[in-house]
Design a protein around this motif. Structure first.
Motif, PDB file in Angstrom:
ATOM      1  N   TRP A  80       0.584  -1.284  -0.083  1.00 57.35           N
ATOM      2  CA  TRP A  80      -0.172   0.053  -0.097  1.00 57.35           C
ATOM      3  C   TRP A  80       0.617   1.322  -0.057  1.00 57.35           C
ATOM      4  O   TRP A  80       0.143   2.423   0.184  1.00 57.35           O
ATOM      5  CB  TRP A  80      -0.884   0.166   1.334  1.00 57.35           C
ATOM      6  N   ILE A  81       2.061   1.304   0.100  1.00 62.57           N
ATOM      7  CA  ILE A  81       3.064   2.220   0.073  1.00 62.57           C
ATOM      8  C   ILE A  81       4.167   2.260  -0.813  1.00 62.57           C
ATOM      9  O   ILE A  81       4.523   1.174  -1.204  1.00 62.57           O
ATOM     10  CB  ILE A  81       3.491   2.435   1.499  1.00 62.57           C
ATOM     11  N   ASP A  82       4.179   3.438  -1.690  1.00 64.19           N
ATOM     12  CA  ASP A  82       5.249   3.265  -2.677  1.00 64.19           C
ATOM     13  C   ASP A  82       6.067   4.754  -2.468  1.00 64.19           C
ATOM     14  O   ASP A  82       5.621   5.802  -2.390  1.00 64.19           O
ATOM     15  CB  ASP A  82       4.481   3.661  -3.831  1.00 64.19           C
ATOM     16  N   VAL A  83       7.487   4.470  -2.412  1.00 67.32           N
ATOM     17  CA  VAL A  83       8.454   5.609  -2.009  1.00 67.32           C
ATOM     18  C   VAL A  83       9.031   6.051  -3.296  1.00 67.32           C
ATOM     19  O   VAL A  83       9.776   5.093  -3.628  1.00 67.32           O
ATOM     20  CB  VAL A  83       9.240   5.105  -0.765  1.00 67.32           C
ATOM     21  N   LYS A  84       9.328   7.241  -3.537  1.00 66.40           N
ATOM     22  CA  LYS A  84       9.806   7.375  -5.005  1.00 66.40           C
ATOM     23  C   LYS A  84      10.870   8.415  -4.580  1.00 66.40           C
ATOM     24  O   LYS A  84      10.545   9.672  -3.840  1.00 66.40           O
ATOM     25  CB  LYS A  84       9.170   7.802  -6.027  1.00 66.40           C
ATOM     26  N   THR A  85      12.210   8.629  -5.032  1.00 68.63           N
ATOM     27  CA  THR A  85      13.214   9.859  -5.025  1.00 68.63           C
ATOM     28  C   THR A  85      13.576   9.938  -6.251  1.00 68.63           C
ATOM     29  O   THR A  85      13.798   9.063  -7.078  1.00 68.63           O
ATOM     30  CB  THR A  85      14.358   9.087  -3.978  1.00 68.63           C
ATOM     31  N   ARG A  86      14.187  11.128  -6.358  1.00 66.67           N
ATOM     32  CA  ARG A  86      14.926  11.518  -7.514  1.00 66.67           C
ATOM     33  C   ARG A  86      15.759  12.630  -7.341  1.00 66.67           C
ATOM     34  O   ARG A  86      15.700  13.612  -6.779  1.00 66.67           O
ATOM     35  CB  ARG A  86      13.927  12.094  -8.682  1.00 66.67           C
ATOM     36  N   ALA A  87      17.065  12.288  -7.635  1.00 68.08           N
ATOM     37  CA  ALA A  87      18.270  13.591  -7.590  1.00 68.08           C
ATOM     38  C   ALA A  87      18.634  13.729  -8.857  1.00 68.08           C
ATOM     39  O   ALA A  87      18.891  12.789  -9.730  1.00 68.08           O
ATOM     40  CB  ALA A  87      19.325  12.766  -6.498  1.00 68.08           C
ATOM     41  N   TYR A  88      18.808  15.087  -9.162  1.00 69.82           N
ATOM     42  CA  TYR A  88      19.362  15.484 -10.491  1.00 69.82           C
ATOM     43  C   TYR A  88      20.443  16.528 -10.356  1.00 69.82           C
ATOM     44  O   TYR A  88      20.107  17.548  -9.532  1.00 69.82           O
ATOM     45  CB  TYR A  88      17.859  16.266 -11.010  1.00 69.82           C
ATOM     46  N   THR A  89      21.202  16.611 -11.169  1.00 72.23           N
ATOM     47  CA  THR A  89      22.357  17.481 -11.085  1.00 72.23           C
ATOM     48  C   THR A  89      22.437  17.990 -12.684  1.00 72.23           C
ATOM     49  O   THR A  89      22.685  17.139 -13.601  1.00 72.23           O
ATOM     50  CB  THR A  89      23.456  17.177 -10.388  1.00 72.23           C
ATOM     51  N   MET A  90      23.117  19.340 -12.810  1.00 74.66           N
ATOM     52  CA  MET A  90      23.279  19.637 -14.302  1.00 74.66           C
ATOM     53  C   MET A  90      24.579  20.559 -14.036  1.00 74.66           C
ATOM     54  O   MET A  90      24.614  21.425 -13.171  1.00 74.66           O
ATOM     55  CB  MET A  90      22.224  20.146 -15.120  1.00 74.66           C
ATOM     56  N   THR A  91      25.390  20.919 -15.403  1.00 75.57           N
ATOM     57  CA  THR A  91      26.407  21.807 -15.032  1.00 75.57           C
ATOM     58  C   THR A  91      26.483  22.303 -16.720  1.00 75.57           C
ATOM     59  O   THR A  91      26.267  21.325 -17.536  1.00 75.57           O
ATOM     60  CB  THR A  91      27.704  21.326 -14.595  1.00 75.57           C
ATOM     61  N   GLU A  92      26.755  23.235 -16.863  1.00 74.04           N
ATOM     62  CA  GLU A  92      26.760  24.098 -18.152  1.00 74.04           C
ATOM     63  C   GLU A  92      27.951  25.059 -18.144  1.00 74.04           C
ATOM     64  O   GLU A  92      28.140  26.052 -17.252  1.00 74.04           O
ATOM     65  CB  GLU A  92      25.457  24.833 -18.594  1.00 74.04           C
ATOM     66  N   SER A  93      28.770  25.087 -19.299  1.00 70.90           N
ATOM     67  CA  SER A  93      29.687  26.213 -19.423  1.00 70.90           C
ATOM     68  C   SER A  93      30.045  26.365 -20.741  1.00 70.90           C
ATOM     69  O   SER A  93      29.705  25.548 -21.585  1.00 70.90           O
ATOM     70  CB  SER A  93      31.066  25.804 -18.567  1.00 70.90           C
ATOM     71  N   GLY A  94      30.444  27.676 -21.103  1.00 76.78           N
ATOM     72  CA  GLY A  94      30.920  28.151 -22.251  1.00 76.78           C
ATOM     73  C   GLY A  94      31.196  29.599 -22.574  1.00 76.78           C
ATOM     74  O   GLY A  94      31.718  30.199 -21.454  1.00 76.78           O
ATOM     75  N   GLU A  95      30.739  30.224 -23.348  1.00 77.40           N
ATOM     76  CA  GLU A  95      30.865  31.837 -23.278  1.00 77.40           C
ATOM     77  C   GLU A  95      30.008  32.450 -24.177  1.00 77.40           C
ATOM     78  O   GLU A  95      29.146  31.948 -24.975  1.00 77.40           O
ATOM     79  CB  GLU A  95      32.289  32.316 -24.025  1.00 77.40           C
ATOM     80  N   ARG A  96      29.364  33.641 -23.846  1.00 76.43           N
ATOM     81  CA  ARG A  96      28.455  34.221 -24.190  1.00 76.43           C
ATOM     82  C   ARG A  96      28.844  35.705 -24.832  1.00 76.43           C
ATOM     83  O   ARG A  96      29.922  36.325 -24.110  1.00 76.43           O
ATOM     84  CB  ARG A  96      27.224  34.714 -23.097  1.00 76.43           C
ATOM     85  N   SER A  97      28.387  36.173 -25.755  1.00 74.31           N
ATOM     86  CA  SER A  97      28.609  37.501 -26.419  1.00 74.31           C
ATOM     87  C   SER A  97      27.229  38.344 -26.400  1.00 74.31           C
ATOM     88  O   SER A  97      26.386  38.033 -26.893  1.00 74.31           O
ATOM     89  CB  SER A  97      29.164  37.477 -27.816  1.00 74.31           C
ATOM     90  N   LEU A  98      27.481  39.362 -25.908  1.00 69.78           N
ATOM     91  CA  LEU A  98      26.430  40.515 -25.900  1.00 69.78           C
ATOM     92  C   LEU A  98      26.750  41.834 -26.140  1.00 69.78           C
ATOM     93  O   LEU A  98      27.444  42.370 -25.499  1.00 69.78           O
ATOM     94  CB  LEU A  98      25.352  40.399 -24.306  1.00 69.78           C
ATOM     95  N   GLY A  99      26.230  42.352 -27.109  1.00 68.78           N
ATOM     96  CA  GLY A  99      26.584  43.666 -27.791  1.00 68.78           C
ATOM     97  C   GLY A  99      28.009  43.454 -28.249  1.00 68.78           C
ATOM     98  O   GLY A  99      28.365  42.709 -28.927  1.00 68.78           O
ATOM     99  N   LYS A 100      28.920  44.399 -27.671  1.00 73.25           N
ATOM    100  CA  LYS A 100      30.259  44.111 -27.913  1.00 73.25           C
ATOM    101  C   LYS A 100      31.355  43.303 -26.763  1.00 73.25           C
ATOM    102  O   LYS A 100      32.537  43.621 -27.200  1.00 73.25           O
ATOM    103  CB  LYS A 100      30.883  45.615 -28.052  1.00 73.25           C
ATOM    104  N   ARG A 101      30.306  42.661 -25.987  1.00 73.86           N
ATOM    105  CA  ARG A 101      31.153  42.089 -24.866  1.00 73.86           C
ATOM    106  C   ARG A 101      31.235  40.687 -24.959  1.00 73.86           C
ATOM    107  O   ARG A 101      30.266  40.259 -25.432  1.00 73.86           O
ATOM    108  CB  ARG A 101      30.832  42.537 -23.567  1.00 73.86           C
ATOM    109  N   THR A 102      32.259  40.063 -24.639  1.00 77.60           N
ATOM    110  CA  THR A 102      32.269  38.544 -24.727  1.00 77.60           C
ATOM    111  C   THR A 102      32.927  38.046 -23.216  1.00 77.60           C
ATOM    112  O   THR A 102      33.841  38.677 -22.927  1.00 77.60           O
ATOM    113  CB  THR A 102      33.169  37.926 -25.743  1.00 77.60           C
ATOM    114  N   ASN A 103      32.207  37.209 -22.830  1.00 75.72           N
ATOM    115  CA  ASN A 103      32.673  36.647 -21.387  1.00 75.72           C
ATOM    116  C   ASN A 103      32.312  35.245 -21.311  1.00 75.72           C
ATOM    117  O   ASN A 103      31.539  34.517 -21.881  1.00 75.72           O
ATOM    118  CB  ASN A 103      32.112  37.355 -20.279  1.00 75.72           C
TER     119      ASN A 103
END
Lengths: 692, 202
Positions: free
Chosen positions: A239-262
């Motif tokens: 009569w009982i159901d136990v669920k767990t979920r663990a999630y992790t993420m990572t992201e990296s790179g570079e972005r340019s907006l207008g005249k700036r890049t970082n």
């Protein structure tokens, strides 16, 4: 792909990381697949082959098939079992836009259950009322292994390209461009047994790349990402159901907006715990979810409301660091005890969002919810239920560089309702609904003047009767009383405080006179009195008033043959407005009329199915609107409007693979509310496809 | 049948509980006596709806604004807003979302100057029939955080008689328009809605 790769000169690390992960997915898939085959599951063996095949046929995604069995069942087939190619083109024209497009799709199914699909679509959209053209090109390629296998992998590639050219009313032309590409590789392993529980693991690796331009400002990014999740399920008792979920993420790179890049980066994780139970008369669940993320990215400078505000600022683009934490707790429970049922829900959401550079600073939110519903079938013909709901939410903010919070802004809603359903006699139910609700907006420390309450009470009585079964006469009657008190608390707003009382009576019937003739009539009377609470004060320029509206709708549907349907309807609307002139010593109110409005509208439509795949239709309406305004002089305004639409539609299949469908209509319209583009236009939707 | 014997008693108890609860917890607060007041007019035609919307914005009064919305209200953003706030669920931006947005917006700015029907591009706002569609050039300036942000748009507004009064059913920002002072493209008020939704709404 070669061109794409050549654009990655400055982001080669991200690309290589993604490619290595994709190759890793492909290489390890066979190893894991072999392991998965040995790790047979109770689902596969316990349910038996027939049961398992049944579940698969029913698209049960929890059904798991050992890879050896897949091979055995499909061994005699060629490796490529089906290959569908579809070429399509379409043209649409409506009152807003004209659109043309073409597509080419491929879908391949393999013997082991894996599939490969590809789509390619190109469209051009031309706006009729604006000087605006949008071109789009979308393409996808997806590969995935057998969905029924315990170990699954997949690869997907996607590209969205668009150009949006628009000219403003004063002649300024702008061009927004976007070229977005994404590649993902996924791996998922289900049905791992460990420590008495079953687990599933998934891993996603990908790269994203965008070259964008908006109002002559660059908006580019190239990032690689990796995400993993572990889900577990444990059933300590039936009569009982136990669920767990663990999630992790990572992201990296570079972005340019207008005249700036970082460089840019983000990371986040979440944990979820949920218990479902179903024992005896009780059924419900309890869950907790916690999540957070950190993001570092380039953004325009923003003010305390999160709006781009770069006026007078030397550094318009800044490197933002955003942090978010959230927690959700929820308990939901249903109890059934004979004729009694009780539903309860308790929930709390808490979150905090903080910015290092944006004027928003730090923002906190909380929402508490409580709902309870008690129902009782207290006789064989009566059901009664009482419900109470409460939702309180607030937010608070510490602006960037501020030392104190601005104060909580709270919204609190409570409502209570009673529903009674009584079986009056055969095929006739009487329904009664009583409800009251109070909504309050409260600004702590009075940082604004918008404190207000709204008290809403209503009663609805309705009956529905069905004479002569489902094909017989339907008669409905509904009566509504509603009272709304709008109360602004602060003196700057309270002059408009009002109490509105409205009454509505709505009888209707549908009478199928014969198999070829239906008669449908509905009538509605609606009266509202508005009492401005402070209208007796000299400083308040408000007058109490009334508004009455009547509506009679008559519709006749005739089907002289199986292929021909004719519908004729008439709608009569009358609207009377008036203001209170005086109240006598006995407390009786007197009103004078401001205006009367009467609208007559006749509609006719015809639909003729010439062949099973071709249909002609036509619609038309004519409307007459007469408005009379009373005052020192009486004025009358008379307006006419109308529309005629003629056309047809076809849907024809030539053999099993070629299809042509088209709907074409020509519209002519006139009247004060008709747009220039709507006076004379074609409405078309033509599509042709060939599958081979 | 045993259940039904006591059923009426339970039912009576439920009704009594309901009346008791509603009597205790639905006491509205006492308002202050009015000082200077916002002058709204009866929404007897679409033009009056626009006047009231402007009055509500100028006087930072969310209640006056919400009163002009139909329960079936829908907001549709322009292409620029869609590009900047693609993660927002614009498909389902209705009465509740607009009410929450305007409550937050008007409570967190210093002042607003607006002319929503600066120019009627197409349509008639005199209130014939039961539905109306009007295209406007709208201009708004928002004072906040010590600065001023300008908005200008080509906007389609759709109105309908709700009950006996007219109400705004659809606000469609077709596109941003050029600032006559600087000849640069200004955003629509959709950007405010996007920023509100992107920061978690309320």
């Amino acid at each position: 792909m070669i061109l794409w790769a050549s654009n990655f000169t400055t982001r080669s690390a991200a690309v290589w990381a993604g490619c290595v992960l994709v190759l890793l997915c492909l290489m390890t898939s066979h190893t894991f697949a072999a392991d998965a085959e040995n790790d047979s599951t109770t689902t596969a063996t316990g349910g038996g082959l027939l049961g398992l095949m049944d579940r698969i046929a029913q698209d049960d995604t929890t059904a798991v098939l050992p890879d050896s069995l897949i091979a055995e069942l499909t061994g005699d087939q060629p490796y490529l079992t089906t290959w569908d190619r579809t070429i399509s083109s379409n043209m649409k024209s409506g009152i807003r836009t004209t659109q043309v497009g073409s597509g080419f799709d491929n879908s391949l199914d393999f013997r082991d259950g894996s599939t490969l699909s590809q789509t390619f679509d190109v469209t051009r959209e031309d706006y009729r009322s604006q000087e605006k053209v949008v071109d789009k090109l979308d393409t996808t390629i997806n590969y995935r292994t057998n969905l029924k296998s315990k170990f699954r992998t997949g690869i997907s590639l996607m590209q969205n390209w668009s150009e949006d050219e628009m000219t403003t009313s004063s002649g300024l032309t702008t061009l927004n461009k976007r070229n977005y590409r994404k590649a993902n590789a996924t791996m998922q392993r289900d049905s791992l047994s460990f420590a008495g529980a079953r687990h599933s693991v998934s891993l996603v690796a990908g790269i994203v790349d965008q070259q964008g331009e908006q109002q002559n400002q660059r908006n580019d990014f190239a990032e690689s990402n990796l995400a993993g999740a572990l889900g577990s399920r444990w059933q300590p008792a039936s009569w009982i159901d136990v669920k767990t979920r663990a999630y992790t993420m990572t992201e990296s790179g570079e972005r340019s907006l207008g005249k700036r890049t970082n460089p840019s980066s983000s990371s986040g994780d979440s944990l979820k715990f949920r218990v479902n139970y179903d024992k005896g008369s009780a059924k419900g669940h309890f869950s907790i979810r916690q999540s957070n993320f950190d993001k570092r990215y380039l953004d325009y400078r923003r003010n305390s409301n999160g709006i781009i505000d770069t006026i007078g600022v030397t550094e318009t683009v800044i490197e933002e660091l955003e942090r978010n934490d959230a927690l959700t707790i929820e308990w939901s429970n249903n109890i059934h005890l004979g004729p009694l049922h009780l539903k309860t829900k308790l929930a709390q959401d808490v979150s905090e969002n903080a910015f290092r550079e944006s004027g928003v600073g730090t923002k906190e939110r909380q929402q508490d919810t409580f709902d309870v519903d008690l129902g009782l079938k207290f006789s064989s013909r009566d059901t009664l239920s009482v419900s109470y709901g409460s939702m309180k939410k607030w937010d608070n903010q510490v602006y960037r560089n501020a030392t104190d919070a601005r104060g909580r802004q709270t919204n609190h809603r409570r409502d209570v309702a009673l529903r009674w359903v009584h079986d009056l006699f055969e095929n006739t139910d009487l329904k009664l609904l009583l409800s009251t609700g109070l909504t309050q907006d409260i600004a702590e420390n009075e940082f604004n003047k918008n404190d207000r309450d709204r008290l809403d009470s209503s009663m609805n009585i309705s009956t529905g009767t069905l004479f002569g079964g489902k094909e017989g006469v339907h008669v409905d009657l509904s009566f509504d009383v509603n009272r709304v008190e709008d109360i602004s608390i602060r003196k700057e707003r309270s002059g408009n405080n009002s109490i509105k009382e409205s009454y509505e009576l709505t009888p209707s019937y549908l009478w199928p006179v014969a198999s070829w003739l239906d008669l449908n009539q509905s009538f509605r009377v609606w009266i509202q009195y508005t009492d401005y609470v402070f209208s007796d004060l000299e400083t308040v320029n408000k007058e109490d008033n009334f508004n009455k509206r009547g509506n009679l709708d008559t519709r006749v549907t005739i089907r002289p043959t199986r292929r021909l349907t004719v519908t004729i309807s008439h709608n009569y609307n009358i609207k009377l407005n008036g203001k209170k002139s005086e109240t006598d010593a006995a407390g009786r109110d007197f009103y004078f009329r401001d205006s009367d409005q009467a609208i007559n509208k006749i509609n006719a439509s015809l639909s003729w199915k010439v062949t099973p795949w071709f249909e002609l239709d036509g619609t038309t309406y004519k409307s007459h609107d007469l408005t009379t305004r009373f005052g020192n002089t009486t004025t009358e305004t008379e307006r006419f409007s109308g529309e005629l639409g003629l056309g047809g539609k076809l849907h024809k299949k030539f053999s099993a693979s070629r299809t042509v469908s088209a709907g074409i209509r020509k519209f002519f319209a006139h009247g004060p509310n008709v747009q220039k583009a709507g006076q004379d236009y074609w409405d078309m939707d033509i599509a042709a496809s060939w599958r081979f | 049948m045993q259940h039904f014997r006591f059923g009426s008693i339970y039912a009576m108890l439920m009704v009594v509980s309901l009346v008791s609860i509603s009597g205790c917890i639905f006491d509205a607060r006492e308002p202050e006596l009015p000082g200077a007041t916002v002058n709204y007019v009866d929404a007897s035609d679409p033009g009056n709806v626009m006047f009231n919307l402007e009055q509500a914005l100028i006087n930072l009064d969310p209640g006056g604004y919400i009163n002009m919305l139909s329960p079936d209200f829908r907001y549709e953003p322009d292409g620029g807003t869609l590009a900047n706030y693609s993660g927002v669920d614009w498909e389902n931006w209705g009465y509740e979302e607009e009410s929450a947005f305007i409550g937050s917006f008007l409570s967190n700015v210093t002042g607003i100057t607006t002319n929503l029907n600066l120019e009627i591009v197409e349509g008639d706002e005199s209130g014939t029939g039961t539905e109306a569609l009007v295209r406007y050039i709208s201009a708004t300036e928002v004072q906040e955080g010590g600065g001023e942000v300008k908005y200008r748009s080509l906007t389609t507004m759709e109105f309908r008689i709700e009950g006996t009064f007219w109400a705004l059913v659809r606000w469609f920002d077709e596109q941003g328009e050029t600032d006559p002072d600087t000849n640069s493209l200004l955003p629509t008020l959709g950007q405010r809605r996007g920023a509100f939704a992107a920061s978690g709404g309320r």
